[in-house]
Design an enzyme around this catalytic site. Sequence first.
Site, PDB file in Angstrom:
ATOM      1  N   GLU A 212      -3.053  -0.008  -3.902  1.00 25.56           N
ATOM      2  CA  GLU A 212      -2.752  -1.211  -3.118  1.00 25.56           C
ATOM      3  C   GLU A 212      -3.001  -2.481  -3.906  1.00 25.56           C
ATOM      4  O   GLU A 212      -3.808  -2.509  -4.830  1.00 25.56           O
ATOM      5  CB  GLU A 212      -3.538  -1.233  -1.803  1.00 25.56           C
ATOM      6  CG  GLU A 212      -5.030  -1.217  -2.000  1.00 25.56           C
ATOM      7  CD  GLU A 212      -5.800  -1.411  -0.691  1.00 25.56           C
ATOM      8  OE1 GLU A 212      -5.480  -2.341   0.065  1.00 25.56           O
ATOM      9  OE2 GLU A 212      -6.726  -0.633  -0.464  1.00 25.56           O
TER      10      GLU A 212
ATOM     11  N   ASP B 273       0.861  -1.183   0.000  1.00 23.62           N
ATOM     12  CA  ASP B 273       0.000   0.000   0.000  1.00 23.62           C
ATOM     13  C   ASP B 273       0.899   1.237   0.000  1.00 23.62           C
ATOM     14  O   ASP B 273       1.783   1.383   0.841  1.00 23.62           O
ATOM     15  CB  ASP B 273      -0.887  -0.009   1.249  1.00 23.62           C
ATOM     16  CG  ASP B 273      -1.939   1.085   1.223  1.00 23.62           C
ATOM     17  OD1 ASP B 273      -3.127   0.757   1.219  1.00 23.62           O
ATOM     18  OD2 ASP B 273      -1.556   2.272   1.200  1.00 23.62           O
TER      19      ASP B 273
HETATM   20  P1  TTP Z   1      -5.186   5.018   1.353  1.00 26.84           P
HETATM   21  O1  TTP Z   1      -4.180   3.993   0.974  1.00 26.84           O
HETATM   22  O2  TTP Z   1      -6.273   4.639   2.283  1.00 26.84           O
HETATM   23  O3  TTP Z   1      -4.460   6.265   2.019  1.00 26.84           O
HETATM   24  P2  TTP Z   1      -3.072   6.933   1.666  1.00 26.84           P
HETATM   25  O4  TTP Z   1      -2.329   6.169   0.619  1.00 26.84           O
HETATM   26  O5  TTP Z   1      -3.317   8.366   1.325  1.00 26.84           O
HETATM   27  O6  TTP Z   1      -2.311   6.898   3.043  1.00 26.84           O
HETATM   28  P3  TTP Z   1      -1.666   5.633   3.789  1.00 26.84           P
HETATM   29  O7  TTP Z   1      -0.208   5.944   3.898  1.00 26.84           O
HETATM   30  O8  TTP Z   1      -2.343   5.597   5.109  1.00 26.84           O
HETATM   31  O9  TTP Z   1      -1.948   4.442   2.940  1.00 26.84           O
HETATM   32  O10 TTP Z   1      -5.864   5.563   0.048  1.00 26.84           O
HETATM   33  C1  TTP Z   1      -5.163   5.739  -1.184  1.00 26.84           C
HETATM   34  C2  TTP Z   1      -5.604   6.994  -1.877  1.00 26.84           C
HETATM   35  O11 TTP Z   1      -7.012   6.936  -2.114  1.00 26.84           O
HETATM   36  C3  TTP Z   1      -5.372   8.250  -1.076  1.00 26.84           C
HETATM   37  O12 TTP Z   1      -4.070   8.777  -1.287  1.00 26.84           O
HETATM   38  C4  TTP Z   1      -6.457   9.153  -1.578  1.00 26.84           C
HETATM   39  C5  TTP Z   1      -7.586   8.236  -1.988  1.00 26.84           C
HETATM   40  N1  TTP Z   1      -8.640   8.247  -0.951  1.00 26.84           N
HETATM   41  C6  TTP Z   1      -9.720   9.122  -1.118  1.00 26.84           C
HETATM   42  O13 TTP Z   1      -9.800   9.827  -2.119  1.00 26.84           O
HETATM   43  N2  TTP Z   1     -10.688   9.160  -0.133  1.00 26.84           N
HETATM   44  C7  TTP Z   1     -10.640   8.389   0.995  1.00 26.84           C
HETATM   45  O14 TTP Z   1     -11.518   8.475   1.861  1.00 26.84           O
HETATM   46  C8  TTP Z   1      -9.521   7.488   1.152  1.00 26.84           C
HETATM   47  C9  TTP Z   1      -9.417   6.626   2.378  1.00 26.84           C
HETATM   48  C10 TTP Z   1      -8.562   7.457   0.161  1.00 26.84           C
HETATM   49 MG    MG Z   2      -2.094   4.102   0.781  1.00 25.36          MG
END
Ligand code: TTP
Ligand code: MG
Length: 356
Positions: A106, A8
């Site tokens: 991911e 991820d």
């Molecule tokens: P995530 O993998 O949940 O979050 P992230 O990559 O930003 O942070 P982490 O280091 O905790 O993994 O989500 C991936 C992308 O999806 C994130 O960068 C933006 C998008 N996203 C949204 O647009 N809305 C949301 O509510 C979430 C959870 C993610």
């Molecule tokens: Mg992420």
Amino acid sequence: MRTILHIDMDAFFAGVEELRHPELRGKPLVVGGNGDPNTRGVVSTANYAARKFGIHSAMPLKEAYRRCPSCVFLPVDYAEYSRISKEMMEVLREFGCTIEEVGIDEAFMDITDSPLGTPEEIGRKLKERIKEKAGLTASVGIAPNKLVAKIASDLEKPDGLTIIPEDKVQWRLAPLRADRVWGVGEVTYARLLKMGIKTLGDLAEADEGKLAAEFGENWGRSLKERARGIDDSELVTEWEPRSLSRETTFEKDTAKMLEIKKEFEWMSEDLEHRLKKRNFLARTVTVKLRYSDFTTLTRAKTMERPTAEREPIMRAGLGLLHKFPWERPVRLVGLRVSNLVAAEQAQSPPPDAALF
Ligand code: TTP
Ligand code: MG
């Protein structure tokens, strides 16, 4: 036993923005909506510097601004994030394993029996290659199944590499909040809290009757299984299949090997048909037994010659039965073939062996 890797990307949208705006690197950054915190949009993601202010995905931009007026706000640019996502997925494919792409940032990878190295070496190499090709950091979790791998990748974010071997699963999961496993959202978690269940350890130990009364028998049992880190779900992939399997749950738990042998007859026949239909040969046969107390064990054997015939598959399965402990009755038996090769290429080495 399987080895599943979950990867991820860290603060993905924000990471991509930092990449093309190096001057922003390390400064608190929020990506969301049209980038104007006075509008009604929500936060897509915040980089780790901005998370220190309590900003998180799905929070209104206005609230994010209230918490951190000095944060930089940028609009969402899906086209660019998809482009980088494709690069990331291409790196995964270099490893020649079965892949399930889950979201934009991911994926799962089945690295069982991968010739490319130990799980740790593969995890490191994958992170390195992504850094080289896409310029971003990712967190990797490696575990015996998807459920635990996904939890693992989140434990040491950002830039993490967390390996949870089978015998450490319960120990690593126990202190975590019960909503860390998939399927436990806000509502279920609130109901669990009311029952005095806070952690996965609490849930794993919870009284089955009480869980069944609250959630119904199936969901109650399934919650408990998840809390123990039990998960047999296969990767859902459009990539070519690398394993085929059949399993069955007995109406009554059995301790008789004969009953299991009978199941193997139809399973190996079914596997033969499916292998032949896809024109694959299988190298490895795996037997899975789940006991009445829900512990699950697998034993695998790699055959000298890959095959699509029921006889050798069944024989390998039967041979493996002797490698299991038999002091407890069995509730479920599964037979799987993996390490599949296209029938016409059966003699050539795996295509990715030269990568490392
Ligand atoms: P995530 O993998 O949940 O979050 P992230 O990559 O930003 O942070 P982490 O280091 O905790 O993994 O989500 C991936 C992308 O999806 C994130 O960068 C933006 C998008 N996203 C949204 O647009 N809305 C949301 O509510 C979430 C959870 C993610
Ligand atoms: Mg992420």
